[in-house]
Design an enzyme around this catalytic site. Structure first.
Site, short mmCIF file in Angstrom:
data_model
loop_
_atom_site.label_atom_id
_atom_site.label_comp_id
_atom_site.label_asym_id
_atom_site.label_seq_id
_atom_site.Cartn_x
_atom_site.Cartn_y
_atom_site.Cartn_z
N GLU A 39 7.68 -1.47 2.99
CA GLU A 39 6.63 -0.55 2.43
C GLU A 39 5.75 0.05 3.64
O GLU A 39 5.22 1.01 3.53
CB GLU A 39 6.11 -0.95 1.05
CG GLU A 39 5.13 -0.21 0.59
CD GLU A 39 4.55 -0.72 -0.63
OE1 GLU A 39 3.91 -0.07 -1.53
OE2 GLU A 39 4.48 -2.18 -0.55
N ASP B 94 -3.87 2.97 -3.17
CA ASP B 94 -4.29 2.09 -4.04
C ASP B 94 -4.22 0.70 -3.64
O ASP B 94 -2.93 0.45 -3.41
CB ASP B 94 -4.17 2.14 -5.48
CG ASP B 94 -2.41 2.56 -5.85
OD1 ASP B 94 -1.95 3.17 -4.88
OD2 ASP B 94 -2.00 2.09 -6.64
#
Length: 505
Positions: A466, A285
């Site tokens: 990340e 996403d």
């Protein structure tokens, strides 16, 4: 525990529908909508909502002051790392303790309490996440922390029994969606260290996982091909899609979703939100994989797509269940399901002309044009034949390989799961999958470039991220709904696993 000292996670769901929650989120009091969704209340939510209704329309009322009085907000995500270490390896070893959380003490908040210690990814992600935890676990195993992995696994079985699925994360607002089904992969990491009782409970959990994804299969037909997460294809075979049963704004991204609904009819708004939530279930996403127009999030159509990676992971689950079940008829059922899924994947998701796997848009009966790293999951799960694997490997090397590792898709967009970004989970799937088919040199190249990417960025900036810009190795990655986060669980895990076994990847 009495209700006077805690709220159940079901109580929080009513709070998310309240005027108080809506007003705070739309007032833009916090840059990140997740901040208030994660806040801890000083009293039961219904009490605070009643208090708000009584005060909100009074002259001089301050919404900010009300929130400050009755809610404790989570600490903001760090812009720099609190851990300082001479090397990235030392940093990660220290971060295992920093990211560890002890069993939850129930409070008036959105957490679904867990009974065993767990690890959070880091940054704004203050809870356990489902598919993140598998990749984090690879590094925990490498560093000798298999006990922690067993604890993570036990938490997932607990929350599955409570919620009915393994949710995206242990927050009430995640309860209607899961993530890529990697429970079986976690089981394989720790299988030999489980007791007989734990192993039997795990197998029951794997069966429940499969049942969750296949729920609705009996409701599909040629006239109505999709139900829940199941899609019936033109030849009658069944594959799966990502889905979410709650077509409302996500509490953790409330303001963003309300913006996406503007100008839409009720039906169109519900479909938009369902597709957005389904993309969140995918873990990607957001990505051009899910978009009809790669540059427009408003063209999202996740639920109309049959994804490569999801179906390959379910194939792997079915194969493993066909081996683990004690009942012969059950073993046969899972075996036949796996073989039927294999045939359907090859028929609908593999393009022999291009030698690559693509997602399938079932309403138009056509594959999407998006080249993505989802195509390595057939290799990771062993369902490709050698010719297919060699064809995929050639495209991975010539199209996706960049100085810092593999780029996620070949589309450069404003979404985070696209070029120029690379993500640890996909490096892992690719390297392990390629190695499985005799592509050790390419697998080692990917692992080495990713290790160097993480190491060199740490040397320059003192943080682990990340995601990374794998095209411009020292540039900060971007895209998506939030700033790049530090920590970071799955990057730490894959880095340490690659470091331990680089030559044997």
């Amino acid at each position: 525990m009495a209700r006077t000292t805690q709220s159940t996670w079901q109580d929080v769901l009513a709070f998310f529908e309240s005027r108080l929650f809506r007003d705070v989120q739309m007032a833009n009091l916090f840059p990140d909508s997740k901040t208030f969704a994660d806040a801890i209340a000083s009293a039961p939510f219904d009490v605070l909502c009643q208090r708000y209704e009584a005060q909100a329309d009074e002259p001089g009322f301050s919404l900010q002051a009300f929130v400050d009085e009755y809610f404790s907000l989570p600490a903001p995500a760090e812009a720099t790392s609190p851990v300082k270490a001479a090397s990235v390896d030392d940093y990660i070893r220290e971060m295992w303790d920093v990211l560890r959380r002890e069993p939850d003490v129930p409070q008036y908040d959105s957490l679904i309490p867990l009974q065993h210690p767990y690890l959070v990814p880091g940054g704004r992600f203050r809870e356990i996440y489902y598919w993140d935890s598998y990749f984090t676990a690879t590094g925990l195993i490498a560093d000798g922390h298999s006990d922690v992995v067993i604890s993570l696994f036990e938490n997932f079985l607990d929350i599955q029994a409570q919620v009915g699925c393994i949710p995206n994360g242990n927050r009430a607002y995640y309860h209607t969606r899961s993530q890529p089904p990697v429970l079986v992969l976690m089981f394989e990491l720790i299988r030999d260290q489980l007791t007989d009782a734990q192993r039997q409970r795990a197998i029951a959990g794997l069966k429940a996982e499969h049942a969750f994804w296949m729920d609705g299969a009996d409701s599909t037909s040629h006239q109505h091909p999709a139900a829940q997460r199941v899609v019936r294809l033109p030849d009658g075979s069944l594959l799966n899609r990502y889905y979410d049963t709650d077509p409302t704004p996500r509490p953790e991204s409330y303001r963003e979703d309300v913006h996406e609904m503007q100008g839409l009819s009720d039906e169109a708004a519900q479909q938009r939100l369902t597709d957005i939530r389904a993309a969140c279930e995918s873990g990607w996403d957001f990505s051009s994989r899910w978009l009809a127009d790669p540059q427009m999030l408003s063209s999202i159509r996740t639920t109309a797509l049959v994804p490569v990676d999801l179906n390959c992971l379910l194939y792997h689950l079915e194969v493993r269940l066909s081996e683990l079940s004690d009942d012969a008829r059950e073993r046969d059922r899972y075996h036949h399901a796996a073989q039927a899924r294999l045939r359907a994947i090859n028929h609908y998701l593999y393009d022999a002309k291009h030698g690559f796997y693509f997602d399938y848009h079932y309403p138009s009966a056509s594959q999407t044009p998006v080249w993505s790293l989802a195509a390595v999951v057939p290799l990771f799960t062993g369902l490709a034949d050698q010719q297919q694997a060699d064809a995929v490997a050639e495209h991975i090397e010539t199209k996706f390989l960049q100085p810092g590792g593999l780029v996620t898709t070949l589309n450069t967009t404003s979404q985070q799961w696209d070029s120029p970004n690379g993500w640890a989970p996909l490096q892992w799937f690719a390297a392990k999958g390629l190695s499985r088919y005799g592509q050790a040199s390419l697998a080692n190249t990917i692992a080495t470039r990713w290790v160097n990417q993480v190491n060199d960025y740490y040397t320059a900036h003192g943080v682990v991220l990340e995601k990374y810009n794998v095209c411009d190795r020292l540039a900060r990655a971007g895209g998506g709904e939030y700033e790049v986060q530090l920590g970071f669980g799955w990057t730490n895990g894959v880095y340490r696993a690659f470091r331990q076994g680089l030559a044997a990847v």
